[in-house]
Scaffold this active site. Structure first.
Site, short mmCIF file in Angstrom:
data_model
loop_
_atom_site.label_atom_id
_atom_site.label_comp_id
_atom_site.label_asym_id
_atom_site.label_seq_id
_atom_site.Cartn_x
_atom_site.Cartn_y
_atom_site.Cartn_z
N MET A 1 0.82 -1.21 0.00
CA MET A 1 0.00 0.00 0.00
C MET A 1 0.86 1.27 0.00
O MET A 1 0.35 2.36 -0.18
CB MET A 1 -0.94 0.02 1.22
N CYS A 2 2.16 1.13 0.18
CA CYS A 2 3.08 2.26 0.30
C CYS A 2 3.79 2.49 -1.04
O CYS A 2 4.46 1.60 -1.56
CB CYS A 2 4.10 1.96 1.40
N GLY A 3 3.66 3.71 -1.57
CA GLY A 3 4.30 4.04 -2.83
C GLY A 3 5.81 3.92 -2.79
O GLY A 3 6.43 3.42 -3.73
#
Length: 115
Positions: free
Chosen positions: A10-12
């Site tokens: 979920m983390c870019g």
């Protein structure tokens, strides 16, 4: 080159770091730490190899960090590690390990230091 990435899809920044590993020909083992968190001993050893403290590895922007009092000046490494074990969302990511070392890849290009 073998690499281990403690990853949150979920983390870019975590996704970009994983892309860099693959582009550079690394063979990354992807550990989604929210599903399979490292043990306290593993996390402590990773931080030691990276030359950072558990506080440096704390995701201080996470509201829970402040709620639990982990942003206080007098918080201990043990308190931070205990909280991370109970709430893996507090572990800042991505944490990447290779034979050349460990980095908290923020910004993501920092991973190149250990490739």
């Amino acid at each position: 080159m073998k690499a281990v990435i403690y990853h949150n899809p979920m983390c870019g920044t975590s996704r970009k770091t994983l892309d860099i590993l693959r582009e550079e020909g690394a063979d990354p083992e992807v550990i989604e730490y929210m599903k399979t968190p490292p043990s306290r001993e593993e996390l402590k050893a990773l931080y030691e190899r990276a030359g950072i403290t558990p506080r440096d590895g704390l995701r201080a922007k996470e509201p829970l960090a402040e709620e639990l009092g982990l942003t206080r000046d007098d918080v201990t490494d043990d308190e931070v590690l205990d909280a991370m074990m109970e709430h893996p969302i507090l572990i800042n990511r991505p944490l990447v390990a290779t034979d050349k070392g460990v980095v908290l890849a923020r910004p993501q290009d920092k991973v190149r230091d250990i490739l």
